[in-house]
Design an enzyme around this catalytic site. Structure first.
Site, PDB file in Angstrom:
ATOM      1  N   LYS A 115       6.773 -67.506  78.098  1.00 22.74           N
ATOM      2  CA  LYS A 115       7.729 -68.509  77.637  1.00 22.74           C
ATOM      3  C   LYS A 115       7.220 -69.932  77.919  1.00 22.74           C
ATOM      4  CE  LYS A 115      11.194 -65.693  76.440  1.00 22.74           C
ATOM      5  NZ  LYS A 115      10.610 -64.365  76.671  1.00 22.74           N
TER       6      LYS A 115
HETATM    7  C1  LIG Z   1      10.633 -63.232  76.168  1.00 24.23           C
HETATM    8  C2  LIG Z   1       9.714 -62.201  76.640  1.00 24.23           C
HETATM    9  C3  LIG Z   1       9.241 -61.211  75.775  1.00 24.23           C
HETATM   10  C4  LIG Z   1       9.711 -61.057  74.351  1.00 24.23           C
HETATM   11  O1  LIG Z   1       9.384 -62.069  73.483  1.00 24.23           O
HETATM   12  P1  LIG Z   1      10.254 -62.284  72.164  1.00 24.23           P
HETATM   13  O2  LIG Z   1       9.701 -63.476  71.547  1.00 24.23           O
HETATM   14  O3  LIG Z   1      11.675 -62.455  72.623  1.00 24.23           O
HETATM   15  O4  LIG Z   1      10.102 -61.048  71.358  1.00 24.23           O
HETATM   16  C5  LIG Z   1       8.342 -60.305  76.271  1.00 24.23           C
HETATM   17  N1  LIG Z   1       7.943 -60.342  77.559  1.00 24.23           N
HETATM   18  C6  LIG Z   1       8.378 -61.276  78.414  1.00 24.23           C
HETATM   19  C7  LIG Z   1       7.913 -61.236  79.816  1.00 24.23           C
HETATM   20  C8  LIG Z   1       9.270 -62.232  77.981  1.00 24.23           C
HETATM   21  O5  LIG Z   1       9.718 -63.149  78.850  1.00 24.23           O
END
Ligand SMILES: *Cc1c(COP(=O)(O)O)cnc(C)c1O
Length: 484
Positions: A115
């Site tokens: 993120k």
């Molecule tokens: C947010 C997140 C995901 C998923 O990503 P999306 O864009 O919501 O599909 C996968 N792994 C982690 C650790 C995340 O924080």
């Protein structure tokens, strides 16, 4: 000039800055770029050896007009957003020395999840636009784990933005919670919400309701940095290019990405990279909350009850970004998207016809990985190679192992590791043989420091949430701080 259209086609297109500041489009749809920029072979050739930040500058220049963000400002914002990273270039490792399978580590940012890659830049952009407008924003975001910490970190200390990360009590790891509650910034107010039966999706409902009320949205200056924000999706195209250039021998050869999918924003970034001209395909790896898997396998988008899993950041039963993906796959037919959304909102289920279903699954294979398989994946890779995956990376790797036979033989594959294992020590402990102490790679100094820091959090019940938020945000706009 690239304009940003609503997936539902119910409001006029807006320029990039508007799309970023608004979050949702006025008709409740999601913003998508139109037209999608097309890259020439020569352009790809030129980008091949760029480092991550330089590559990000090039990719983002395709989407952001220089009249909106001049090139030198774009450079400055990118530099600021990657400054807190341990390293901006995500490592591509091959623990088994298998020259056809890599793991891309997207977790070297300040809060140790992927993120961070897009959030820092998005917040820098928002702050930049707000300064020009002499305005402010209140960010509300429902989080099942990593969005909250990434946003809280990026927003901390920004004078024009207050941030309200909401999380369902008991449904995120203690480490993730500490990352939010120990920020210690006056403009960040984490809220723990009790009795969310559908976990993060319950919070999404409240957020959607607040955003659906135009008057309130205006008064409270609401916006969102959830993965519905187009700024994040665009920034998430960059790592596909980066990994492609680092792993593929000849430009033009195919590459498969295995992606642990939750709200589907990451994979939508990949879809944009593909539409721009990168020859890539996808493994959509979900955990037992397999809404996305059912879409690709059976052509049905249906909400099912939330199940808590060991890969909690992808415990999502309404993958919002799927509407974007649908828009791209039906060549921008907004009437079709609007009909599907309306049907879904009304009946909780949409069945796609055979033609559309086959368009959706072109170059996409999906799977649903159980908790047992997740643990096995962590244990096996660790035992065989000494490499420690987090539960989300493990879902990607297990997905890759399961689905690679569905692609042309010898197609290389990059599994996307989206979090540092230090965020999920209890899952790691469960995966490794009993009695074994955690290896050093299961720790990170920033988490150890957070355990000793003071915490600050607002606790409320689900029923109280909406009223409380409105009251607190109103107050914060008067006093320039959420004032716990
Ligand atoms: C947010 C997140 C995901 C998923 O990503 P999306 O864009 O919501 O599909 C996968 N792994 C982690 C650790 C995340 O924080």
């Amino acid at each position: 000039m690239i304009m940003y259209h609503s997936t539902r086609g119910g409001c006029p297109p807006v320029p990039f800055d508007q799309a970023v500041l608004q979050g949702f489009a006025g008709d409740g749809g999601l913003f998508v770029p139109h037209p999608v920029p097309q890259l020439s072979r020569a352009q790809l050739e030129q980008w091949k050896s760029l480092d991550y930040v330089a590559l990000a500058r090039e990719v983002m220049s395709c989407y952001i007009d220089p009249e909106i963000v001049p090139k030198q400002d774009l450079e400055r914002l990118l530099a600021a957003s990657f400054a807190p990273f341990e390293q901006a270039d995500p490592p591509l490792v091959s623990p088994g020395q298998d020259g056809r399978h890599w793991i891309m580590e997207l977790f070297h940012g300040p809060t140790l999840s992927f993120k961070d890659v897009a959030m820092g830049f998005l917040i820098e952009l928002m702050d930049y636009f707000l300064e020009k407008l002499d305005d402010r924003l209140s960010l509300i975001l429902a989080t099942t784990g990593d969005t909250g910490p990434a946003a809280a970190y990026a927003v901390a200390g920004k004078k024009r933005i207050c941030c309200w990360p909401l999380y369902p009590a008991g449904m995120i790891s203690r480490e993730q919670e500490l990352q939010m509650t120990t920020i210690g910034a006056g403009n960040v107010c984490p809220v723990e919400v009790q009795d969310c039966r559908n976990g993060g999706d319950d919070l999404d409902v409240v957020v959607a309701r607040l955003f659906g009320n135009e008057q309130l949205k205006k008064r409270l200056k609401l916006s969102s940095v959830n993965s519905i924000n187009i700024g994040r999706v665009l920034m998430q195209t960059v790592h596909y290019f980066y990994a492609y250039f680092r792993t593929v021998e000849r430009l033009g050869d195919p590459l498969v990405f295995s992606i642990p999918a939750g709200a589907f924003g990451n994979l939508c970034g990949g879809e944009l990279a593909r539409l721009m001209g990168l020859p890539i395909e996808f493994i959509c790896a979900t955990n037992k909350n397999g809404t996305l898997h059912r879409i690709f396998a059976d052509g049905i988008f249906e909400k099912s009850p939330l199940q808590q899993s060991l890969s909690s950041a992808i415990d999502i039963v309404i993958p919002y970004n799927f509407w974007r993906f649908l828009y791209f796959r039906c060549s921008g037919d907004t009437a079709l998207v609007n009909k599907a959304v309306t049907e879904f909102e009304h009946f909780g289920t949409v069945q796609f016809d055979d033609i559309l279903h086959s368009k959706l699954r072109q170059g996409v294979v999906s799977t649903s990985i159980s908790d047992e398989q997740t643990l096995e994946s962590i244990a096996n890779i660790f035992e065989q190679t000494g490499y420690l995956l987090d539960p989300h990376g493990a879902v990607a790797v297990a997905g890759a192992e399961q689905c690679r036979p569905g692609f042309a033989e010898h197609t290389p594959c990059v599994s996307v590791a989206t979090a540092h294992p230090a965020k999920f020590p209890r899952v790691i402990k469960k995966a490794l043989p009993t009695g074994r102490s955690l290896p050093e790679s299961a720790f990170h100094h920033s988490i150890e420091e957070a355990k000793k820091a003071d915490t600050k959090v607002l606790i409320c019940t689900y029923d109280e949430l909406e009223r409380l938020l409105v009251e607190k945000i109103d107050a914060s706009l008067k006093h320039l701080s959420p004032g716990l």
